[in-house]
Design an enzyme around this catalytic site. Structure first.
Site, PDB file in Angstrom:
ATOM      1  N   PRO A  47       0.794  -1.222   0.000  1.00 44.25           N
ATOM      2  CA  PRO A  47       0.000   0.000   0.000  1.00 44.25           C
ATOM      3  C   PRO A  47       0.830   1.278   0.000  1.00 44.25           C
ATOM      4  CG  PRO A  47      -0.288  -1.206   2.064  1.00 44.25           C
ATOM      5  CD  PRO A  47       0.522  -2.063   1.165  1.00 44.25           C
ATOM      6  N   ASN A  48       0.348   2.217  -0.773  1.00 42.48           N
ATOM      7  CA  ASN A  48       0.870   3.578  -0.875  1.00 42.48           C
ATOM      8  C   ASN A  48       2.185   3.703  -1.632  1.00 42.48           C
ATOM      9  OD1 ASN A  48      -1.302   4.856   0.549  1.00 42.48           O
ATOM     10  ND2 ASN A  48      -0.451   3.974   2.412  1.00 42.48           N
TER      11      ASN A  48
ATOM     12  N   ARG B 114       4.568  11.259  -1.732  1.00 37.57           N
ATOM     13  CA  ARG B 114       4.651  11.063  -0.279  1.00 37.57           C
ATOM     14  C   ARG B 114       5.777  11.923   0.285  1.00 37.57           C
ATOM     15  NH1 ARG B 114       4.439   4.908   1.470  1.00 37.57           N
ATOM     16  NH2 ARG B 114       3.871   5.880   3.426  1.00 37.57           N
TER      17      ARG B 114
ATOM     18  N   TYR C 180      11.037   9.326   1.717  1.00 34.91           N
ATOM     19  CA  TYR C 180      11.015   8.383   0.594  1.00 34.91           C
ATOM     20  C   TYR C 180      11.779   8.851  -0.638  1.00 34.91           C
ATOM     21  CZ  TYR C 180       7.421   6.288   3.456  1.00 34.91           C
ATOM     22  OH  TYR C 180       6.742   5.718   4.506  1.00 34.91           O
TER      23      TYR C 180
ATOM     24  N   ASN D 249       8.134  -5.396  -0.698  1.00 34.62           N
ATOM     25  CA  ASN D 249       8.003  -4.263   0.200  1.00 34.62           C
ATOM     26  C   ASN D 249       6.536  -4.243   0.618  1.00 34.62           C
ATOM     27  OD1 ASN D 249       7.655  -1.827   1.484  1.00 34.62           O
ATOM     28  ND2 ASN D 249       8.989  -0.691   0.095  1.00 34.62           N
TER      29      ASN D 249
ATOM     30  N   ALA E  19       2.884  -0.753   4.854  1.00 38.35           N
ATOM     31  CA  ALA E  19       2.344  -0.791   6.217  1.00 38.35           C
ATOM     32  C   ALA E  19       1.945  -2.198   6.656  1.00 38.35           C
ATOM     33  CB  ALA E  19       1.152   0.154   6.337  1.00 38.35           C
TER      34      ALA E  19
ATOM     35  N   GLU F  35      12.762  -8.935   2.107  1.00 37.87           N
ATOM     36  CA  GLU F  35      11.889  -7.796   2.406  1.00 37.87           C
ATOM     37  C   GLU F  35      12.706  -6.516   2.242  1.00 37.87           C
ATOM     38  OE1 GLU F  35       9.170  -7.959   5.856  1.00 37.87           O
ATOM     39  OE2 GLU F  35      10.235  -6.163   6.528  1.00 37.87           O
TER      40      GLU F  35
ATOM     41  N   HIS G  16      12.645  -2.105   2.354  1.00 38.13           N
ATOM     42  CA  HIS G  16      11.994  -0.849   2.736  1.00 38.13           C
ATOM     43  C   HIS G  16      12.861   0.306   2.273  1.00 38.13           C
ATOM     44  CE1 HIS G  16       8.897  -2.806   5.040  1.00 38.13           C
ATOM     45  NE2 HIS G  16       9.841  -3.614   5.491  1.00 38.13           N
TER      46      HIS G  16
ATOM     47  N   ARG H 206      12.507   5.026  12.608  1.00 40.95           N
ATOM     48  CA  ARG H 206      11.282   5.824  12.512  1.00 40.95           C
ATOM     49  C   ARG H 206      10.398   5.607  13.744  1.00 40.95           C
ATOM     50  NH1 ARG H 206       8.594   5.418   6.866  1.00 40.95           N
ATOM     51  NH2 ARG H 206       7.533   7.232   7.735  1.00 40.95           N
TER      52      ARG H 206
END
Length: 145
Positions: free
Chosen positions: A9-10, A17, A22, A71, A74, A95, A97, A104
């Site tokens: 998502p996103n 963003r 990012y 990725n 969320a 995975e 990111h 964060r």
């Protein structure tokens, strides 16, 4: 050899963003970078993006790929359903990111999906995808010998 890159998502909103987190590149820039890498390395790659958990799970369940870069966005932090789907996938998988999730907010620091992947790359921007692709390509080609 076919590699699958799954974005959650996103991620389709890259470039819109928070650019401090990012970067300035867009989702199209990311896809182009991945496709260019695949062409240079003689690898077939599919880049899949969905904002919907079930669509991601359905794509993973097809099991028609030799390596996976994911990725989960969320979903990283709470999707036991995606975690279980990843556990079924018996190919090299990483995975990724774009941001450093460990630097964060507290809720972003936990990954329920990383433990069923070979490893996690976090905080290296879009370049993390290339590192992950290099790994899954190398391990996939070694295991097919």
């Amino acid at each position: 050899m076919k590699l699958l890159v799954v974005n959650g998502p996103n991620l389709n909103m890259l470039g819109k963003r928070d650019r401090n987190v990012y970067g300035n590149f867009t989702y199209d820039d990311l896809v182009r970078m991945i496709e260019d890498w695949a062409k240079r390395n003689g690898v077939e790659v599919e880049v899949f993006q969905s904002n919907h958990e079930g669509e991601i799970i359905d794509r993973l369940h097809r099991l028609d790929f030799d390596g996976l870069v994911i990725n989960p966005g969320a979903f990283t932090h709470y999707s036991y359903a995606i975690r279980d789907a990843l556990e079924i996938v018996k190919v090299p998988k990483v995975e990724v990111h774009i941001s450093n999730i460990h630097g964060r907010e507290e809720f972003r620091r936990k990954s329920v999906t990383a433990e069923v992947c070979d490893g996690q790359i976090s905080g290296l921007g879009a370049y993390g995808y290339i590192l992950a692709l290099e790994y899954v390509r190398k391990v996939s080609s070694e295991s097919s010998k």
